[in-house]
Structures are given as structure tokens and as C-alpha cells.
Design a protein around this motif. Structure first.
Motif, PDB file in Angstrom:
ATOM      1  N   ILE A   1       1.074  -1.528  -0.339  1.00  0.00           N
ATOM      2  CA  ILE A   1       0.451  -0.058   0.018  1.00  0.00           C
ATOM      3  C   ILE A   1       0.582   1.295   0.061  1.00  0.00           C
ATOM      4  CG2 ILE A   1      -1.549   1.503   0.844  1.00  0.00           C
ATOM      5  CD1 ILE A   1      -2.743  -1.669   2.092  1.00  0.00           C
ATOM      6  N   LEU A   2       1.694   1.645   0.540  1.00  0.00           N
ATOM      7  CA  LEU A   2       3.027   2.523   1.045  1.00  0.00           C
ATOM      8  C   LEU A   2       2.896   2.900  -0.264  1.00  0.00           C
ATOM      9  CD1 LEU A   2       4.337   4.624   2.452  1.00  0.00           C
ATOM     10  CD2 LEU A   2       5.884   2.772   3.109  1.00  0.00           C
ATOM     11  N   ALA A   3       3.826   1.286  -1.794  1.00  0.00           N
ATOM     12  CA  ALA A   3       4.505   1.601  -2.503  1.00  0.00           C
ATOM     13  C   ALA A   3       3.430   1.923  -3.332  1.00  0.00           C
ATOM     14  CB  ALA A   3       5.344   0.535  -2.656  1.00  0.00           C
ATOM     15  N   THR A   4       2.331   1.606  -3.042  1.00  0.00           N
ATOM     16  CA  THR A   4       1.501   2.361  -4.560  1.00  0.00           C
ATOM     17  C   THR A   4       1.052   4.113  -4.072  1.00  0.00           C
ATOM     18  OG1 THR A   4       0.312  -0.300  -4.351  1.00  0.00           O
ATOM     19  CG2 THR A   4      -1.158   1.796  -5.546  1.00  0.00           C
ATOM     20  N   LEU A   5       0.315   4.174  -3.174  1.00  0.00           N
ATOM     21  CA  LEU A   5       0.897   4.884  -2.449  1.00  0.00           C
ATOM     22  C   LEU A   5       1.538   6.498  -3.447  1.00  0.00           C
ATOM     23  CD1 LEU A   5      -1.257   5.622   0.956  1.00  0.00           C
ATOM     24  CD2 LEU A   5      -1.867   5.594  -1.292  1.00  0.00           C
ATOM     25  N   ALA A   6       2.650   6.263  -2.996  1.00  0.00           N
ATOM     26  CA  ALA A   6       4.150   7.154  -3.793  1.00  0.00           C
ATOM     27  C   ALA A   6       3.881   7.061  -5.184  1.00  0.00           C
ATOM     28  CB  ALA A   6       5.440   5.328  -2.547  1.00  0.00           C
ATOM     29  N   VAL A   7       4.073   5.918  -5.827  1.00  0.00           N
ATOM     30  CA  VAL A   7       3.593   6.126  -7.236  1.00  0.00           C
ATOM     31  C   VAL A   7       2.555   7.053  -7.560  1.00  0.00           C
ATOM     32  CG1 VAL A   7       3.350   4.553  -9.316  1.00  0.00           C
ATOM     33  CG2 VAL A   7       4.815   3.808  -7.605  1.00  0.00           C
ATOM     34  N   LEU A   8       1.890   6.541  -6.866  1.00  0.00           N
ATOM     35  CA  LEU A   8       0.049   7.318  -6.217  1.00  0.00           C
ATOM     36  C   LEU A   8       0.193   9.296  -6.481  1.00  0.00           C
ATOM     37  CD1 LEU A   8      -2.804   5.518  -5.797  1.00  0.00           C
ATOM     38  CD2 LEU A   8      -2.425   5.568  -8.733  1.00  0.00           C
ATOM     39  N   ALA A   9       1.163   9.241  -5.637  1.00  0.00           N
ATOM     40  CA  ALA A   9       0.916  10.904  -5.286  1.00  0.00           C
ATOM     41  C   ALA A   9       2.200  11.344  -5.917  1.00  0.00           C
ATOM     42  CB  ALA A   9       2.007  10.651  -3.889  1.00  0.00           C
ATOM     43  N   LEU A  10       3.579  10.684  -6.743  1.00  0.00           N
ATOM     44  CA  LEU A  10       4.385  11.066  -7.783  1.00  0.00           C
ATOM     45  C   LEU A  10       3.360  11.123  -9.054  1.00  0.00           C
ATOM     46  CD1 LEU A  10       6.858  11.735  -8.664  1.00  0.00           C
ATOM     47  CD2 LEU A  10       7.286   9.612  -9.201  1.00  0.00           C
ATOM     48  N   ALA A  11       2.375  10.437  -9.456  1.00  0.00           N
ATOM     49  CA  ALA A  11       1.581  10.686 -10.294  1.00  0.00           C
ATOM     50  C   ALA A  11       0.823  11.969 -10.748  1.00  0.00           C
ATOM     51  CB  ALA A  11       0.462   9.608 -10.890  1.00  0.00           C
TER      52      ALA A  11
ATOM     53  N   TYR B   1      -0.350  18.033 -12.142  1.00  0.00           N
ATOM     54  CA  TYR B   1      -0.344  18.785 -11.540  1.00  0.00           C
ATOM     55  C   TYR B   1       1.109  19.433 -11.785  1.00  0.00           C
ATOM     56  CZ  TYR B   1      -0.042  23.131  -8.652  1.00  0.00           C
ATOM     57  OH  TYR B   1       0.733  25.182  -8.677  1.00  0.00           O
ATOM     58  N   ILE B   2       1.877  19.324 -12.681  1.00  0.00           N
ATOM     59  CA  ILE B   2       2.412  19.839 -13.571  1.00  0.00           C
ATOM     60  C   ILE B   2       2.334  19.818 -15.112  1.00  0.00           C
ATOM     61  CG2 ILE B   2       4.807  19.624 -14.963  1.00  0.00           C
ATOM     62  CD1 ILE B   2       6.407  18.412 -12.147  1.00  0.00           C
ATOM     63  N   LEU B   3       1.122  18.778 -15.678  1.00  0.00           N
ATOM     64  CA  LEU B   3       0.828  18.847 -16.693  1.00  0.00           C
ATOM     65  C   LEU B   3      -0.005  20.025 -16.783  1.00  0.00           C
ATOM     66  CD1 LEU B   3      -0.704  16.229 -18.938  1.00  0.00           C
ATOM     67  CD2 LEU B   3      -2.380  18.227 -18.146  1.00  0.00           C
ATOM     68  N   VAL B   4      -1.003  20.307 -15.900  1.00  0.00           N
ATOM     69  CA  VAL B   4      -1.601  22.008 -15.344  1.00  0.00           C
ATOM     70  C   VAL B   4      -1.219  22.584 -15.968  1.00  0.00           C
ATOM     71  CG1 VAL B   4      -3.925  22.507 -14.165  1.00  0.00           C
ATOM     72  CG2 VAL B   4      -3.485  20.228 -14.837  1.00  0.00           C
ATOM     73  N   LEU B   5       0.024  23.193 -15.232  1.00  0.00           N
ATOM     74  CA  LEU B   5       0.592  24.139 -14.862  1.00  0.00           C
ATOM     75  C   LEU B   5       1.557  24.714 -16.523  1.00  0.00           C
ATOM     76  CD1 LEU B   5       2.287  24.614 -11.349  1.00  0.00           C
ATOM     77  CD2 LEU B   5       0.912  25.446 -12.051  1.00  0.00           C
ATOM     78  N   GLU B   6       1.977  23.773 -16.852  1.00  0.00           N
ATOM     79  CA  GLU B   6       2.690  24.145 -18.526  1.00  0.00           C
ATOM     80  C   GLU B   6       1.435  23.887 -19.136  1.00  0.00           C
ATOM     81  OE1 GLU B   6       6.417  21.518 -17.578  1.00  0.00           O
ATOM     82  OE2 GLU B   6       5.463  20.423 -18.178  1.00  0.00           O
ATOM     83  N   MET B   7       0.146  23.331 -19.505  1.00  0.00           N
ATOM     84  CA  MET B   7      -0.416  23.383 -20.953  1.00  0.00           C
ATOM     85  C   MET B   7      -1.081  24.289 -20.744  1.00  0.00           C
ATOM     86  SD  MET B   7      -1.356  18.880 -22.170  1.00  0.00           S
ATOM     87  CE  MET B   7      -1.140  19.385 -23.629  1.00  0.00           C
ATOM     88  N   PHE B   8      -1.871  24.558 -19.330  1.00  0.00           N
ATOM     89  CA  PHE B   8      -3.053  25.273 -19.525  1.00  0.00           C
ATOM     90  C   PHE B   8      -2.488  26.968 -18.430  1.00  0.00           C
ATOM     91  CE2 PHE B   8      -4.656  20.698 -19.200  1.00  0.00           C
ATOM     92  CZ  PHE B   8      -5.404  20.777 -20.200  1.00  0.00           C
ATOM     93  N   LEU B   9      -1.946  26.345 -17.013  1.00  0.00           N
ATOM     94  CA  LEU B   9      -2.025  27.903 -16.929  1.00  0.00           C
ATOM     95  C   LEU B   9      -0.587  28.358 -17.221  1.00  0.00           C
ATOM     96  CD1 LEU B   9      -3.210  26.443 -13.247  1.00  0.00           C
ATOM     97  CD2 LEU B   9      -4.303  27.963 -15.028  1.00  0.00           C
ATOM     98  N   TRP B  10       0.425  28.354 -18.265  1.00  0.00           N
ATOM     99  CA  TRP B  10       1.736  28.677 -18.417  1.00  0.00           C
ATOM    100  C   TRP B  10       1.786  30.314 -17.911  1.00  0.00           C
ATOM    101  CZ3 TRP B  10       6.495  26.749 -17.784  1.00  0.00           C
ATOM    102  CH2 TRP B  10       6.967  27.333 -18.057  1.00  0.00           C
TER     103      TRP B  10
ATOM    104  N   GLN C   1       5.844  20.270 -23.319  1.00  0.00           N
ATOM    105  CA  GLN C   1       6.801  19.676 -22.138  1.00  0.00           C
ATOM    106  C   GLN C   1       5.013  19.253 -21.180  1.00  0.00           C
ATOM    107  OE1 GLN C   1       9.837  21.628 -20.994  1.00  0.00           O
ATOM    108  NE2 GLN C   1       9.098  21.614 -18.332  1.00  0.00           N
ATOM    109  N   GLY C   2       4.410  20.371 -20.623  1.00  0.00           N
ATOM    110  CA  GLY C   2       3.039  19.204 -20.215  1.00  0.00           C
ATOM    111  C   GLY C   2       2.504  18.506 -20.413  1.00  0.00           C
ATOM    112  N   LEU C   3       2.352  17.683 -21.788  1.00  0.00           N
ATOM    113  CA  LEU C   3       2.318  16.359 -22.785  1.00  0.00           C
ATOM    114  C   LEU C   3       2.588  15.468 -22.794  1.00  0.00           C
ATOM    115  CD1 LEU C   3      -0.043  15.094 -24.427  1.00  0.00           C
ATOM    116  CD2 LEU C   3       1.148  16.269 -25.801  1.00  0.00           C
TER     117      LEU C   3
END
Length: 120
Positions: A3-13, A18-27, A53-55
Motif C-alpha cells: 500500500i505504501l509503495a502504491t501510494l508513493a507511485v500515485l503521489a508522484l503521478a 499538476y505539472i501538466l496543468v501548470l504547463e499546458m493550461f496555466l503557463w 512539455q506538459g503533455l
């Protein structure tokens, strides 16, 4: 995966989504300009490049989610692959753009990778 490993992977996702949103829509917004240390002029000139880059960050996020939800052995293999991709992208970004990226991207990816490998 644990569960901890899965949560870490999902947190990174989630971070990469979030970076996608910043780069694609809020740049060009003050929030994204502050996050990336850019001026309004630079942001306007590089909007298309940032969206591209966001993509790529979105593809990383999608791969990480896939790895987190797929059953093993595929989930493990996909998670390892995308975590290594994130770590390498972070190293490249730290060398070419900002050293801060190593702490925002590479360190969390390596920590999640360690958890995934330990859960095996």
C-alpha cells in the motif's frame, strides 16, 4: 505492491498531473510563472513549448497510474519503468534547467522506486 509503495507511485503521478496543468493550461498565469521563475514575456513566447512539455508530464502521470493499478507482474514492471523515466527526466532537468528539479522530481521518484523494489 505494498500500500505504501502504491501510494508513493500515485503521489508522484498526482505531482506530474499538476505539472501538466501548470504547463499546458496555466503557463502564462502568475501561479505558474512563480513556480517556474519566468517572466510574463518569456511565458507568452514559450507557451507552445511548455504545453508540449506538459503533455510529456501527462504521459508520465498516466504510466505511473497504470503501474499502480495493474496487477503484478505488469504493475511492478510498469511502475519501475516509469519511475526510472521520471528520475532520469529529473536529472536532465536539473542539469539543463534548474537544480531544484532534482529535489522536486528525482528524489521522490527514487524514493518511490525504493518502496516499489522493497515491496517486491
Amino acid at each position: 505492491m505494498s500500500i505504501l509503495a502504491t501510494l508513493a507511485v500515485l503521489a508522484l503521478a498526482a505531482l506530474h498531473a499538476y505539472i501538466l496543468v501548470l504547463e499546458m493550461f496555466l503557463w502564462t498565469t502568475p501561479r505558474a510563472r512563480a513556480a517556474f521563475g519566468t517572466t510574463a514575456e518569456f511565458a507568452a513566447e514559450t507557451k507552445a513549448l511548455a504545453a508540449n512539455q506538459g503533455l510529456y508530464n501527462g504521459f508520465l502521470a498516466a504510466g505511473l497510474v497504470w503501474g499502480a493499478v495493474a496487477s503484478d507482474p505488469v504493475g511492478f514492471q510498469v511502475s519501475v519503468f516509469f519511475l526510472v523515466c521520471v528520475a532520469i527526466a529529473g536529472i536532465y532537468g536539473a542539469v539543463t534547467a534548474s537544480r531544484r528539479i532534482i529535489f522536486v522530481q528525482t528524489v521522490p521518484a527514487l524514493a518511490a522506486l525504493a518502496l516499489v523494489l522493497l515491496a517486491r
